[in-house]
Structures are given as C-alpha cells and as structure tokens.
Design an enzyme around this catalytic site. Structure first.
Site, PDB file in Angstrom:
ATOM      1  N   HIS A 226       0.806  -1.232   0.000  1.00 55.42           N
ATOM      2  CA  HIS A 226       0.000   0.000   0.000  1.00 55.42           C
ATOM      3  C   HIS A 226       0.838   1.280   0.000  1.00 55.42           C
ATOM      4  O   HIS A 226       0.514   2.259   0.674  1.00 55.42           O
ATOM      5  CB  HIS A 226      -0.953   0.006   1.193  1.00 55.42           C
TER       6      HIS A 226
ATOM      7  N   HIS B   9      -9.561   2.679   0.541  1.00 55.27           N
ATOM      8  CA  HIS B   9      -9.578   1.467   1.361  1.00 55.27           C
ATOM      9  C   HIS B   9     -10.692   1.521   2.425  1.00 55.27           C
ATOM     10  O   HIS B   9     -10.483   1.116   3.570  1.00 55.27           O
ATOM     11  CB  HIS B   9      -8.212   1.288   2.026  1.00 55.27           C
TER      12      HIS B   9
ATOM     13  N   GLU C 206     -11.854  -2.749  -3.198  1.00 52.44           N
ATOM     14  CA  GLU C 206     -10.751  -1.874  -3.606  1.00 52.44           C
ATOM     15  C   GLU C 206     -10.599  -1.908  -5.125  1.00 52.44           C
ATOM     16  O   GLU C 206      -9.950  -2.792  -5.685  1.00 52.44           O
ATOM     17  CB  GLU C 206      -9.462  -2.319  -2.926  1.00 52.44           C
TER      18      GLU C 206
END
Length: 350
Positions: free
Chosen positions: A105, A179, A313
């Site tokens: 991420h 997210h 996502e």
C-alpha cells in the site's frame, strides 16, 4: 448542497480538518485531509434510519495508531509488490519492506499517512472536496515527482464519485484506490457475514502464502469466488476452499472485472435494505472481508473483530509489475493517470 468544515486534530504545526459533504436527501460523507480518509458515510435504511456504513474513528490519534487503512487513499501502489523491489527502464528500485519481505500500500507513509491540501466546491446539485499532494521523486523508493489529485464528490443522485488524477515527471508506477471498509448494517450493529455481494467477474487471481498473486488467472466457476449471481459473504468464509483458508478464512483476492461502469459490484445487507452499487473504470477489484481485523480495541464503541467490514478496492491487479500478462500500472513520463469509481447508495425494499 454544502460542505461543513471543522478542526479534527493536528500533526506538529499542521492542522487536520474534517469535511462533511451533505446532500438534500440527508446523506453525508465525512473525510479528513490526513490520508484523504473517509471517516463516515451516513445513509438511510429501509425504515428511514440514518446511520454510518463505514468503519472509522472519531480522533486523529486513532487513525495514526491504526494499521488497517480505514477509509484512506493508498498509493503510490495499492496492494503488495513482491520482494519490495521492481525494475523499470533498466533500473532496479528498492522499496520499504512494510509487509514482511514485501511492500504494501505504498510503504511506510505512502499517500495514507500524509496531510493533503484541500479545497471545497459547492453548487445546487453536488458538492466536493478536492485533495492535492505532491509526492517527491524518491519518496518510498519510487521514481518521479508525482502531482496527485483526489476528488470526493457527493451529488443529489445519492452517488459518491471518487476521481483520481496523477502525473509524473519520470516514468513510474501508480495504482491508487480507496480502502474504505463497508458495513451496511448501520453503526456496526452486525458483522458483514450475511451481506450479499454480486460481482461481474469471470476470473480471479489465486494467492501464494505471502498473499501475492501466483500469476495464475483462474475461472470462478464452481468455486466460492463466483459472485456473478450474488453470494452471501459467509459462504466463502465457511467453504474450506484452500484459497479462502490461505487468506485467513475469507477473501483478500483480486478479481478481473468483465464490465466497467455497469453495476459491476452490488453489496447488500438484506436486514437493513441498504444497497451499495460500485462502478469503476479500473480493470479489477480486490475484495477483502476483514479477515485480519484485530480482536482487541474498539471502533466507535463497538468491539473490533474479524469480518466487521468489507473492502471493495477498485484498482489494477496487485504485483502487476512482476507479471507482464496482468494489466499494467506503469505510468509513462508526462502521461495522465485518470480513474473514477462511483458508489451509489440505495435501498432494497422487502
């Protein structure tokens, strides 16, 4: 329509502001300029009760202490990059290892742990908060100065539209998503195990023991990954399928979408009637059923536990830089990264 602003906290001498976008039907979307985090989304159930449908906190400190990425924008690259390194234009780049041996991420801070600049737009039919951030060349190990812009727009059609736009002065990688963890029961009254999810997807990407795609692209037919006709979330958790077991008894898997901007994903809580329809121009979606949520602490007064929220996502496929047959998220110098995901809030009657 309007946007309310209030102080949310501070990091050093930098204030963090909360923005609440309200439409004429009582729907609210609250976000902060730290990580572009969506902190609350208030929508009605079939009885007209307005409640929050995302996981979040009431204080900046809780967000800074938590590692579950509640509601934030993740990047430069969403998902994992195997070995925390990649080769681009003949040069090898090393990234932060923040997920065992891998990069996750966007790294230690990425886009999710910085304060963005924000501006507000309002008119009769929609209102928006636009966030801007310049990620400098070399940040988290990535090449190029990236000018990034994320806009959250709520309109009177009960739609939240997220528009991502980025440009780099060097060829780089960019694959951004939001997210948010959704729980349509309202105010976390129940977990998401009895939510139903439909996805227009014929293929999913199996994972290895490090939760990285193996490189295979597998047909969903006759597996717990077949959401084409709708599926109750707990059927995958209870399936015993090796891929569900691998992910911690649930889902943490990329799906290749077979349609775009055409009701690709529909999440519903039958008890409340709340329904979320997600449309995107991204090639895939990672479905994460909250399998790793900690069984300690609280989320807005509710004990934290597995399956309390589900993430949809919308993004490119994780680790695509190591799999040339996956859709690419290489952004060439001077090209514009442009991506839109739309969330439609509605009610399904009995």
């Amino acid at each position: 329509m309007r946007v309310l602003q209030e102080w949310f906290g501070a990091i050093g001498n930098r204030s963090v502001t909360s923005y609440t976008i309200l439409n004429d039907h009582g729907i609210e979307v609250s976000c902060i300029d730290y990580g572009c985090i969506i902190t609350k989304i208030i929508t009605p159930d079939r009885n007209g009760d307005f409640e929050n449908i995302v996981l979040g906190y009431g204080s900046l400190e809780e967000y800074m202490d938590n590692s579950s990425y509640f509601g934030c924008v993740v990047g430069r690259v969403a998902g994992r990059i195997g070995g925390a390194s990649f080769e681009l234009e003949g040069k090898t780049y090393s990234l932060a290892k923040n997920d065992n041996n891998n990069h996750l991420h966007g790294g230690i801070n990425g886009f999710s742990r910085v304060v963005w600049d924000a501006s507000v737009f309002e008119n009769e039919e929609e209102a928006a908060v636009q966030f801007k951030y310049i990620s400098p060349d070399g940040e988290e190990g990535y090449p190029g100065n990236v000018e990034m812009q994320v806009t959250y727009t709520l309109n009177n059609h009960n739609e939240l539209i997220i528009h991502y736009c980025g440009q780099s002065d060097k060829t780089t990688l960019l694959n951004v998503t939001n997210h948010s963890y959704f729980n349509l029961s309202g105010n976390l009254k129940r977990d998401v195990l009895n939510h139903t999810l439909a996805i227009k997807s014929d293929k999913f990407f199996p994972l290895n023991g490090e939760l990285l795609p193996t490189g295979e692209i597998t047909d969903v037919a006759d597996t717990p990954f077949d959401f084409r006709g709708g599926r109750v979330i707990k059927t995958g958790i209870e399936s015993g399928h090796p891929q569900n077991e691998l992910a911690g008894k649930g889902y943490d898997h990329p799906f290749l979408l077979s349609a775009n901007r055409d009701h690709e994903m529909v999440l519903c809580d039958p008890e409340s009637g709340r329904t979320l329809t997600v449309e995107t121009d991204e090639p895939g979606v990672v479905v994460y059923s909250g399998n790793q949520l900690a069984d300690d602490g609280e989320i807005r007064g509710v004990p934290s536990r597995k399956y309390l929220g589900i993430c949809l996502e919308t993004q490119g496929i994780p680790d695509a830089i190591h799999h040339p047959h996956f859709p690419s998220w290489i952004l060439e110098k001077g090209e514009v990264y442009d991506s839109i995901t739309k969330y439609k809030f509605s009610i399904t009657q009995l």
